[in-house]
Motif scaffolding. Structure first.
Motif, mmCIF file in Angstrom:
data_model
loop_
_atom_site.group_PDB
_atom_site.id
_atom_site.type_symbol
_atom_site.label_atom_id
_atom_site.label_comp_id
_atom_site.label_asym_id
_atom_site.label_seq_id
_atom_site.Cartn_x
_atom_site.Cartn_y
_atom_site.Cartn_z
ATOM 1 N N LEU A 190 0.928 -1.187 -0.169
ATOM 2 C CA LEU A 190 0.061 -0.024 0.065
ATOM 3 C C LEU A 190 0.755 1.305 0.047
ATOM 4 O O LEU A 190 1.796 1.358 0.618
ATOM 5 C CB LEU A 190 -0.980 -0.010 0.978
ATOM 6 N N ASP A 191 0.425 2.154 -0.862
ATOM 7 C CA ASP A 191 1.344 3.459 -0.961
ATOM 8 C C ASP A 191 0.925 4.367 0.201
ATOM 9 O O ASP A 191 -0.089 4.387 0.778
ATOM 10 C CB ASP A 191 1.018 4.203 -2.296
ATOM 11 N N SER A 246 4.672 6.849 -3.688
ATOM 12 C CA SER A 246 3.734 5.997 -4.733
ATOM 13 C C SER A 246 4.579 5.291 -5.722
ATOM 14 O O SER A 246 5.423 5.912 -6.237
ATOM 15 C CB SER A 246 2.753 6.849 -5.359
ATOM 16 N N ASP A 247 4.494 3.913 -5.933
ATOM 17 C CA ASP A 247 5.244 3.207 -6.661
ATOM 18 C C ASP A 247 4.512 3.132 -8.205
ATOM 19 O O ASP A 247 5.117 2.473 -8.968
ATOM 20 C CB ASP A 247 5.608 1.785 -6.110
ATOM 21 N N GLY A 248 3.302 3.817 -8.312
ATOM 22 C CA GLY A 248 2.788 3.828 -9.570
ATOM 23 C C GLY A 248 1.574 2.530 -9.706
ATOM 24 O O GLY A 248 1.346 2.311 -10.835
ATOM 25 N N VAL A 249 1.565 1.602 -8.873
ATOM 26 C CA VAL A 249 0.808 0.587 -8.722
ATOM 27 C C VAL A 249 -0.606 0.758 -8.105
ATOM 28 O O VAL A 249 -0.515 1.049 -6.868
ATOM 29 C CB VAL A 249 1.411 -0.859 -8.394
ATOM 30 N N SER A 250 -1.491 0.662 -8.590
ATOM 31 C CA SER A 250 -2.918 0.778 -7.856
ATOM 32 C C SER A 250 -3.542 -0.319 -7.786
ATOM 33 O O SER A 250 -3.757 -0.993 -8.694
ATOM 34 C CB SER A 250 -3.608 1.843 -8.618
ATOM 35 N N LEU A 251 -3.982 -0.805 -6.495
ATOM 36 C CA LEU A 251 -4.777 -2.032 -6.409
ATOM 37 C C LEU A 251 -6.265 -1.550 -6.293
ATOM 38 O O LEU A 251 -7.004 -2.571 -6.348
ATOM 39 C CB LEU A 251 -4.368 -2.232 -4.880
ATOM 40 N N PHE A 252 -6.557 -0.460 -6.482
ATOM 41 C CA PHE A 252 -8.066 0.036 -6.642
ATOM 42 C C PHE A 252 -8.504 0.096 -7.791
ATOM 43 O O PHE A 252 -9.807 0.141 -8.139
ATOM 44 C CB PHE A 252 -8.312 1.314 -5.700
ATOM 45 N N THR A 307 -13.655 -7.844 -5.116
ATOM 46 C CA THR A 307 -13.314 -8.828 -5.911
ATOM 47 C C THR A 307 -11.897 -8.437 -6.774
ATOM 48 O O THR A 307 -10.910 -9.105 -7.055
ATOM 49 C CB THR A 307 -14.289 -9.436 -6.699
ATOM 50 N N GLY A 308 -12.268 -7.165 -7.242
ATOM 51 C CA GLY A 308 -11.106 -6.479 -8.187
ATOM 52 C C GLY A 308 -9.963 -6.175 -7.234
ATOM 53 O O GLY A 308 -8.752 -6.191 -7.560
ATOM 54 N N VAL A 309 -9.901 -5.829 -6.127
ATOM 55 C CA VAL A 309 -8.942 -5.572 -4.994
ATOM 56 C C VAL A 309 -8.141 -6.914 -4.698
ATOM 57 O O VAL A 309 -6.755 -6.795 -4.795
ATOM 58 C CB VAL A 309 -9.329 -4.764 -3.644
ATOM 59 N N LEU A 310 -8.883 -7.806 -4.478
ATOM 60 C CA LEU A 310 -8.200 -9.140 -4.279
ATOM 61 C C LEU A 310 -7.387 -9.584 -5.560
ATOM 62 O O LEU A 310 -6.378 -10.389 -5.494
ATOM 63 C CB LEU A 310 -9.132 -10.159 -3.971
ATOM 64 N N ILE A 311 -8.238 -9.399 -6.763
ATOM 65 C CA ILE A 311 -7.638 -9.712 -7.926
ATOM 66 C C ILE A 311 -6.084 -8.944 -8.226
ATOM 67 O O ILE A 311 -5.390 -9.596 -8.573
ATOM 68 C CB ILE A 311 -8.483 -9.630 -9.049
ATOM 69 N N SER A 312 -6.171 -7.735 -7.904
ATOM 70 C CA SER A 312 -5.123 -6.701 -8.064
ATOM 71 C C SER A 312 -3.794 -7.256 -7.257
ATOM 72 O O SER A 312 -2.668 -7.226 -7.684
ATOM 73 C CB SER A 312 -5.488 -5.424 -7.782
ATOM 74 N N LEU A 313 -4.234 -7.454 -5.868
ATOM 75 C CA LEU A 313 -3.369 -7.879 -4.805
ATOM 76 C C LEU A 313 -2.765 -9.212 -5.215
ATOM 77 O O LEU A 313 -1.542 -9.317 -5.116
ATOM 78 C CB LEU A 313 -3.989 -8.045 -3.556
ATOM 79 N N TRP A 314 -3.373 -10.040 -5.704
ATOM 80 C CA TRP A 314 -3.008 -11.372 -6.012
ATOM 81 C C TRP A 314 -1.895 -11.346 -7.237
ATOM 82 O O TRP A 314 -0.778 -11.998 -7.167
ATOM 83 C CB TRP A 314 -4.137 -12.426 -6.463
ATOM 84 N N PHE A 315 -2.342 -10.582 -8.200
ATOM 85 C CA PHE A 315 -1.635 -10.488 -9.329
ATOM 86 C C PHE A 315 -0.154 -9.631 -9.108
ATOM 87 O O PHE A 315 0.859 -9.938 -9.426
ATOM 88 C CB PHE A 315 -2.200 -9.765 -10.509
ATOM 89 N N ASN A 316 -0.466 -8.640 -8.200
ATOM 90 C CA ASN A 316 0.762 -7.702 -7.695
ATOM 91 C C ASN A 316 1.811 -8.643 -7.126
ATOM 92 O O ASN A 316 2.949 -8.667 -7.164
ATOM 93 C CB ASN A 316 0.393 -6.709 -6.829
ATOM 94 N N ILE A 317 1.246 -9.418 -6.104
ATOM 95 C CA ILE A 317 2.091 -10.279 -5.161
ATOM 96 C C ILE A 317 3.076 -11.461 -6.186
ATOM 97 O O ILE A 317 4.124 -11.674 -6.057
ATOM 98 C CB ILE A 317 1.432 -11.081 -4.068
ATOM 99 N N LYS A 318 1.987 -11.793 -7.060
ATOM 100 C CA LYS A 318 2.845 -12.966 -8.189
ATOM 101 C C LYS A 318 3.812 -12.541 -8.720
ATOM 102 O O LYS A 318 4.841 -12.736 -9.377
ATOM 103 C CB LYS A 318 1.506 -13.544 -9.057
ATOM 104 N N LYS A 319 3.491 -11.107 -9.322
ATOM 105 C CA LYS A 319 4.584 -10.359 -10.219
ATOM 106 C C LYS A 319 5.734 -9.993 -9.553
ATOM 107 O O LYS A 319 6.943 -10.236 -9.929
ATOM 108 C CB LYS A 319 4.009 -9.032 -10.764
ATOM 109 N N ARG A 320 5.544 -9.723 -8.090
ATOM 110 C CA ARG A 320 6.958 -9.411 -7.521
ATOM 111 C C ARG A 320 7.611 -10.436 -7.222
ATOM 112 O O ARG A 320 8.945 -10.647 -7.037
ATOM 113 C CB ARG A 320 6.510 -8.752 -6.006
ATOM 114 N N LYS A 321 7.213 -11.557 -7.017
ATOM 115 C CA LYS A 321 7.887 -12.939 -6.718
ATOM 116 C C LYS A 321 8.507 -13.390 -7.995
ATOM 117 O O LYS A 321 9.868 -13.729 -7.829
ATOM 118 C CB LYS A 321 6.798 -14.055 -6.087
#
Length: 155
Positions: A42-43, A48-54, A93-107
């Motif tokens: 979370l920013d 801000s890192d330019g990634v929005s979860l919202f 649902t959208g926040v959870l999808i964004s969070l999942w993709f963001n964590i997966k991308k960072r790994k």
């Protein structure tokens, strides 16, 4: 200037530079402290890192609320209540999808990077030796190499 991992290639590079008559006094090695903690998801208000979860959450909330309001005409609580309920479900649902993709991308990025700079090597030499020093550094697996002219002045 160059960056290296701590390895035997660094030692080989230093030995090769000394064999090319570059004195020890002209070589500066600075170890880096690499980041050990994970980046924040979370920013803050100041960074801000330019990634929005919202973003996806807002889009899904809009779409779900339209569908919920449409279906709500046939349900007991009416279109307004069902539109709000569907909007909340869409946003979560959208926040959870964004969070999942963001964590997966960072790994995935962490695995791809693999190599990290652990040391900065600064070498002061004459302009005639710059090309030779760069070749030695690249041959010994430097992660990055840069040159700075003697007339460079900081602002």
């Amino acid at each position: 200037m160059s960056t290296f991992e701590h390895s035997t290639y660094l030692e080989l590079a230093l030995s090769a530079l000394e064999m090319e008559k570059i004195p020890k006094e002209s070589i500066l090695a600075i170890p880096l402290n690499n980041r050990t903690e994970n980046r924040r998801l979370l920013d803050t208000i100041h960074h801000s890192d330019g990634v929005s979860l919202f973003d996806i959450g807002a889009a899904l909330a809009t779409a779900f609320s339209v569908i919920g309001a449409s279906v709500g005409f046939r349900l007991a609580w009416g279109p307004i209540v069902w539109g709000i309920i569907a909007a909340i479900i869409g946003c979560v649902t959208g926040v959870l999808i964004s969070l999942w993709f963001n964590i997966k991308k960072r790994k995935k990025q962490r695995k791809l990077r693999g190599k990290t700079s652990e040391l900065i090597l600064i070498i002061y030499c004459d302009e005639e030796k710059i090309q030779m020093v760069e070749e030695i550094l690249w041959d010994n697996l430097a992660l990055g190499v840069a040159t700075v002219d003697n007339d460079y002045q900081s602002v």
